[in-house]
Design an enzyme around this catalytic site. Structure first.
Site, PDB file in Angstrom:
ATOM      1  N   ASP A   1      66.743  42.798  48.386  1.00  0.00           N
ATOM      2  CA  ASP A   1      65.912  41.588  48.352  1.00  0.00           C
ATOM      3  C   ASP A   1      65.291  41.330  46.971  1.00  0.00           C
ATOM      4  OD1 ASP A   1      66.243  40.644  50.929  1.00  0.00           O
ATOM      5  OD2 ASP A   1      64.505  41.692  51.733  1.00  0.00           O
TER       6      ASP A   1
ATOM      7  N   HIS B   1      60.350  44.629  50.876  1.00  0.00           N
ATOM      8  CA  HIS B   1      59.132  44.246  51.558  1.00  0.00           C
ATOM      9  C   HIS B   1      59.013  44.822  52.960  1.00  0.00           C
ATOM     10  CE1 HIS B   1      61.017  40.878  54.084  1.00  0.00           C
ATOM     11  NE2 HIS B   1      62.000  41.467  53.463  1.00  0.00           N
TER      12      HIS B   1
ATOM     13  N   ASP C   1      69.379  40.377  58.174  1.00  0.00           N
ATOM     14  CA  ASP C   1      70.221  39.570  57.279  1.00  0.00           C
ATOM     15  C   ASP C   1      71.114  40.475  56.431  1.00  0.00           C
ATOM     16  OD1 ASP C   1      67.708  40.296  56.217  1.00  0.00           O
ATOM     17  OD2 ASP C   1      67.860  38.841  54.589  1.00  0.00           O
TER      18      ASP C   1
ATOM     19  N   GLU D   1      66.303  44.902  57.716  1.00  0.00           N
ATOM     20  CA  GLU D   1      66.214  43.511  58.176  1.00  0.00           C
ATOM     21  C   GLU D   1      67.637  42.987  58.446  1.00  0.00           C
ATOM     22  OE1 GLU D   1      63.672  40.870  55.870  1.00  0.00           O
ATOM     23  OE2 GLU D   1      63.471  39.562  57.603  1.00  0.00           O
TER      24      GLU D   1
ATOM     25  N   HIS E   1      70.593  38.524  47.780  1.00  0.00           N
ATOM     26  CA  HIS E   1      70.643  37.075  48.050  1.00  0.00           C
ATOM     27  C   HIS E   1      70.857  36.332  46.731  1.00  0.00           C
ATOM     28  CE1 HIS E   1      69.043  37.526  52.129  1.00  0.00           C
ATOM     29  NE2 HIS E   1      68.029  38.215  51.664  1.00  0.00           N
TER      30      HIS E   1
ATOM     31  N   HIS F   1      68.360  48.098  53.611  1.00  0.00           N
ATOM     32  CA  HIS F   1      67.234  47.411  54.246  1.00  0.00           C
ATOM     33  C   HIS F   1      67.607  47.113  55.691  1.00  0.00           C
ATOM     34  CE1 HIS F   1      63.935  44.727  54.754  1.00  0.00           C
ATOM     35  NE2 HIS F   1      64.421  43.643  54.199  1.00  0.00           N
TER      36      HIS F   1
ATOM     37  N   TYR G   1      61.274  32.486  46.292  1.00  0.00           N
ATOM     38  CA  TYR G   1      61.547  33.671  47.117  1.00  0.00           C
ATOM     39  C   TYR G   1      60.401  34.677  46.968  1.00  0.00           C
ATOM     40  CZ  TYR G   1      64.081  37.429  49.354  1.00  0.00           C
ATOM     41  OH  TYR G   1      64.439  38.429  50.218  1.00  0.00           O
TER      42      TYR G   1
HETATM   43 FE1  FEO Z   1      64.161  41.369  53.876  1.00  0.00          FE
HETATM   44 FE2  FEO Z   1      66.901  39.719  52.828  1.00  0.00          FE
HETATM   45  O1  FEO Z   1      65.866  40.712  54.044  1.00  0.00           O
END
Ligand code: FEO
Length: 392
Positions: free
Chosen positions: A166, A147, A85, A83, A225, A81, A194
């Protein structure tokens, strides 16, 4: 150095992520319990790292990896992903693991990573692709818009591990890596929160992903996560099936702001009227509860009543922010109405109703507009309307 250690989650497979104990806001999502950025290291013929961590946790990530092997020996990095993070330390890890190929989806993963980190040694993959890393295989399952367009999960059939990024995760900082080492109610609440705050608009994509994962045998869901699921895999999969179905429960949520208690009195009356009708109702003064928690309650509750007094011909900014957030999350199959008090103009109630419609909700009761302070007669009429006057 923080004395950060890797945690072996299966033979020669390590959690090497980072724990963000203090994070309280994840791009607007209020994260009362912090989070973690989970990355996984697989020792095989090709040493493989699945995901990295937010850039400010690069040292923690590298320290955990270094406790197991020299990071320069990593052969493959899977970027699930774009993103940041998860991909935030990619350039730094790639600078150490100079020969590593970076697996990502085509074209969205390649485009996204190139935009953020420049030209690196990307190896694009598509649905159905797999690679051998020695004794193990990694199968790639793109989950577009779950997402982000590039999102992907990875399955290792020999270990029956799903690296889910995610999906199935929670913003939850913990020193214990597995679901059964933590309080189940807490992690299921955080998983629901979440889903509500990140994945709610993507129910169809979640259903498609669940179908694509089909009958895979899964011993571990190694999330991006929060906890790794090993004992309650069926439970979290069932939750995702339910949450992504559009199904809602016979529950109501009443959300309001108030200036001089009149809209507050209306909110109390509406909450009690729902209860008298046999519909459990939650009551939220928007100033007292984080938006992310309110949204968690709304997404499975069929009814929503939103109240705002009028200020300068508008609704209260707190309610405007809330409605903007809800409009983006697009909860399915909701029925709603607006209420509020006013001194002279009274425009706020119509504006709230417009936003509820724009969020795709069915309006089930004419807006309740009360000048100044509600009388007992008016409150009784509102109660009567909610108990007997509208068909839900
Ligand atoms: Fe969509 Fe945990 O980043």
């Amino acid at each position: 150095m923080n004395n950060c250690k890797a945690v072996e989650i299966a033979k020669n497979i390590y959690w090497v992520g980072a724990i963000d104990w203090s994070m309280r806001n994840f791009h607007g999502y209020e994260t009362a319990r912090g989070s973690s950025y989970n990355a996984y290291l697989i020792l095989d013929k090709k040493i493989t790292l699945i995901d990295t961590a937010k850039i400010n946790f690069k040292d923690e990530l590298l320290e955990r990896i270094s406790g197991v092997i020299d990071p320069a020996k990593i052969d493959v990095i899977v970027s699930s992903h774009v993103e940041p993070d998860h991909s935030g330390s990619l350039r730094e890890v790639a600078a150490i693991a100079k020969n590593a190929e970076i697996i990502t989806t085509n074209p969205n993963g390649v485009k996204g990573l190139t935009a953020r980190y420049g030209e690196l040694n990307y190896k694009p993959v598509k649905a159905g692709d797999s690679i051998s890393i020695g004794a193990r295989t990694l199968q790639f399952v793109p989950t577009p818009m779950l997402h982000w367009p590039d999102s992907m999960v990875t399955y290792c059939p020999e270990e029956k591990i799903l690296f889910s990024n995610d999906a199935f995760g929670e913003h939850f900082a913990t020193s214990m890596r597995f679901d059964d080492e933590n309080d189940l109610d807490t992690i299921l609440f955080e998983a629901k929160k979440y889903y509500a705050n990140i994945l709610m608009p993507f129910g169809k994509q979640a259903q498609a992903a669940l179908k694509a994962l089909g009958d895979l045998e899964i011993n571990l869901i190694a999330t991006g996560h929060g906890v790794i699921w090993r004992k309650n895999i069926g439970k979290i999969l069932d939750c995702y099936k339910k949450w992504s179905s559009g199904e809602v429960e016979e529950r109501a949520v009443v959300v309001f702001d108030s200036m001089w208690h009149s809209t507050e009195i209306l909110a109390q009356t509406i909450t009690e009227a729902f209860a008298k009708r046999g519909i459990p109702a939650a009551y939220y003064d928007i100033k007292a509860t984080p938006l992310s928690d309110i949204v968690t309650d709304i997404f499975m509750s069929k009814y929503l009543a939103v109240g705002s007094p009028t200020i300068n011909n508008q609704m209260m900014p707190t309610i405007a922010k809330f409605l903007c957030y809800i409009k983006g999350l697009r909860p399915l199959n909701h029925k709603a109405f607006a209420f509020g008090s006013y001194g002279w103009g009274g425009q706020s109630i119509g504006l709230v109703e417009d936003e509820l419609k724009a969020a795709g909700m069915e309006i089930i009761l004419d807006k309740i507009r009360i000048a100044n302070v509600p009388t007992k007669t008016q409150l009784d009429e509102i109660t009567e309307k909610i108990i007997n006057g509208i068909s839900f």
